[in-house]
Design an enzyme around this catalytic site. Sequence first.
Site, PDB file in Angstrom:
ATOM      1  N   ILE A 156       0.835  -1.199   0.000  1.00  0.00           N
ATOM      2  CA  ILE A 156       0.000   0.000   0.000  1.00  0.00           C
ATOM      3  C   ILE A 156       0.870   1.249   0.000  1.00  0.00           C
ATOM      4  O   ILE A 156       0.634   2.186  -0.762  1.00  0.00           O
ATOM      5  CB  ILE A 156      -0.952  -0.002   1.208  1.00  0.00           C
ATOM      6  CG1 ILE A 156      -1.911  -1.190   1.125  1.00  0.00           C
ATOM      7  CG2 ILE A 156      -1.728   1.311   1.290  1.00  0.00           C
ATOM      8  CD1 ILE A 156      -2.728  -1.420   2.377  1.00  0.00           C
ATOM      9  N   THR A 234      -4.675   3.991   7.749  1.00  0.00           N
ATOM     10  CA  THR A 234      -5.471   3.012   7.012  1.00  0.00           C
ATOM     11  C   THR A 234      -4.869   1.620   7.184  1.00  0.00           C
ATOM     12  O   THR A 234      -5.241   0.691   6.452  1.00  0.00           O
ATOM     13  CB  THR A 234      -5.513   3.346   5.511  1.00  0.00           C
ATOM     14  OG1 THR A 234      -4.163   3.421   5.010  1.00  0.00           O
ATOM     15  CG2 THR A 234      -6.213   4.675   5.272  1.00  0.00           C
ATOM     16  N   ALA A 235      -3.924   1.465   8.115  1.00  0.00           N
ATOM     17  CA  ALA A 235      -3.225   0.191   8.305  1.00  0.00           C
ATOM     18  C   ALA A 235      -3.994  -0.677   9.295  1.00  0.00           C
ATOM     19  O   ALA A 235      -4.952  -1.352   8.929  1.00  0.00           O
ATOM     20  CB  ALA A 235      -1.791   0.441   8.754  1.00  0.00           C
ATOM     21  N   ARG A 236      -3.599  -0.645  10.545  1.00  0.00           N
ATOM     22  CA  ARG A 236      -4.313  -1.332  11.623  1.00  0.00           C
ATOM     23  C   ARG A 236      -4.306  -0.427  12.845  1.00  0.00           C
ATOM     24  O   ARG A 236      -3.368   0.340  13.070  1.00  0.00           O
ATOM     25  CB  ARG A 236      -3.657  -2.675  11.957  1.00  0.00           C
ATOM     26  CG  ARG A 236      -3.961  -3.780  10.950  1.00  0.00           C
ATOM     27  CD  ARG A 236      -5.445  -4.161  10.978  1.00  0.00           C
ATOM     28  NE  ARG A 236      -5.760  -5.256  10.063  1.00  0.00           N
ATOM     29  CZ  ARG A 236      -6.209  -5.090   8.830  1.00  0.00           C
ATOM     30  NH1 ARG A 236      -6.368  -3.870   8.343  1.00  0.00           N
ATOM     31  NH2 ARG A 236      -6.507  -6.135   8.074  1.00  0.00           N
ATOM     32  N   ASP A 259      -9.348   5.338   9.517  1.00  0.00           N
ATOM     33  CA  ASP A 259     -10.243   4.311   8.995  1.00  0.00           C
ATOM     34  C   ASP A 259     -10.210   3.042   9.833  1.00  0.00           C
ATOM     35  O   ASP A 259     -11.107   2.212   9.728  1.00  0.00           O
ATOM     36  CB  ASP A 259      -9.865   3.972   7.542  1.00  0.00           C
ATOM     37  CG  ASP A 259     -10.860   3.017   6.897  1.00  0.00           C
ATOM     38  OD1 ASP A 259     -12.062   3.356   6.883  1.00  0.00           O
ATOM     39  OD2 ASP A 259     -10.441   1.940   6.432  1.00  0.00           O
ATOM     40  N   GLU A 264     -11.815  -1.886  17.733  1.00  0.00           N
ATOM     41  CA  GLU A 264     -12.600  -1.629  16.537  1.00  0.00           C
ATOM     42  C   GLU A 264     -13.931  -2.367  16.618  1.00  0.00           C
ATOM     43  O   GLU A 264     -13.928  -3.600  16.741  1.00  0.00           O
ATOM     44  CB  GLU A 264     -11.817  -2.079  15.306  1.00  0.00           C
ATOM     45  CG  GLU A 264     -12.379  -1.579  13.995  1.00  0.00           C
ATOM     46  CD  GLU A 264     -11.436  -1.836  12.829  1.00  0.00           C
ATOM     47  OE1 GLU A 264     -11.252  -0.923  11.996  1.00  0.00           O
ATOM     48  OE2 GLU A 264     -10.875  -2.952  12.748  1.00  0.00           O
ATOM     49  N   HIS A 283     -13.734   1.465   8.596  1.00  0.00           N
ATOM     50  CA  HIS A 283     -12.907   0.411   7.987  1.00  0.00           C
ATOM     51  C   HIS A 283     -13.363   0.141   6.547  1.00  0.00           C
ATOM     52  O   HIS A 283     -13.641  -0.999   6.168  1.00  0.00           O
ATOM     53  CB  HIS A 283     -12.979  -0.869   8.825  1.00  0.00           C
ATOM     54  CG  HIS A 283     -11.793  -1.779   8.624  1.00  0.00           C
ATOM     55  ND1 HIS A 283     -11.202  -2.459   9.648  1.00  0.00           N
ATOM     56  CD2 HIS A 283     -11.094  -2.122   7.503  1.00  0.00           C
ATOM     57  CE1 HIS A 283     -10.199  -3.182   9.187  1.00  0.00           C
ATOM     58  NE2 HIS A 283     -10.113  -2.985   7.876  1.00  0.00           N
ATOM     59  N   GLY A 286     -10.269  -0.469   2.380  1.00  0.00           N
ATOM     60  CA  GLY A 286      -9.985  -1.651   1.578  1.00  0.00           C
ATOM     61  C   GLY A 286     -11.106  -1.962   0.597  1.00  0.00           C
ATOM     62  O   GLY A 286     -12.048  -1.185   0.425  1.00  0.00           O
TER      63      GLY A 286
END
Length: 325
Positions: A156, A234-236, A259, A264, A283, A286
């Site tokens: 990414i 936008t990863a984790r 995101d 979560e 989220h 993706g």
Amino acid sequence: MSPEFLPLLFPAPLMQRLATVLDFDPELVVRDFTEPAAKAALAEAEVVVTSWGVPMLTDETLAGAPNLKAVLHAAGTVKWLIGESGWERGLVVSSSSGANALPVAEYTLASILLAGKGIFQLREGFRKERSFKLGYIHPEVGNFGRTIGIVSASKIGRRVLELLRPFDFTVLLYDPFVEEAEAAALGAELVGLEELVSRADVVSIHSPDLPETEHLINAERLALMRDGTVVVNTARGRLLDTDALTAEVLNGRLSAVIDVTHPEPLPAHSPLYDLPNVFLTPHVAGSHGNELSRMGLYMVEDAERYVAGRPLVHRVDPETLWRQA
């Protein structure tokens, strides 16, 4: 895989294309390899096509699949899917993680550009006032000459670097596995993480979720950021210290486009839902909707290559898998 994903990943044209190279039963979609039908199919299968909802290929499962040579995973990571025995057996494993990287990178680019224009906070003000002064120049916004910090040249991260090339940005990169020459070829200046967070106007996180990367962006590194810096994740969620970020955005010093979070989803009482300087999404960076068929397409293309005896473009390298998402 979970049956509901099959038509989304492999709509009719892709199923027809897949059927020209693989002999399979389109009605046999399983989530449990111990089911009689699944066990019977595995006993003969050379290729398994998988996605979200598939169980791990355990030693017991592999023992019942003596002819299995390839796994085409129409989803992201295969860390939990393939065990050590699978790699030792020499399974050819392909993944659609590269396809999933594309919409995440697009979301990231959009976030960087919109954040540079101050869109998220200006929208809040405009919504509240329902008027504006025509011709007023906002001195604090603009994308010309911004410094963008990319944390990790992952799939990414590399796509984001590629997308940033047409813009008038200075791009910084932190990645302990990248040399200066490679960073330069990617259009970035290789720097340490502390230097990156202290220089960048936008810090975008693209590292894998590993024990070593938990709270990679912690309170100390958030404190190094200049006032007005925008953090994009936008990863984790675990890569970013949620409590430390919350403190920084509550006092208005930093802004964020988030995101993914940890936990979560966030608790309903989290202030991140309501702050004007935080743009929080559920989220969605993706693959969703019609983007799922691109993930199926990647595996159809690799199925065609496999049958033709050509190298798989999206083959997973077990030697580097440990430091990937």
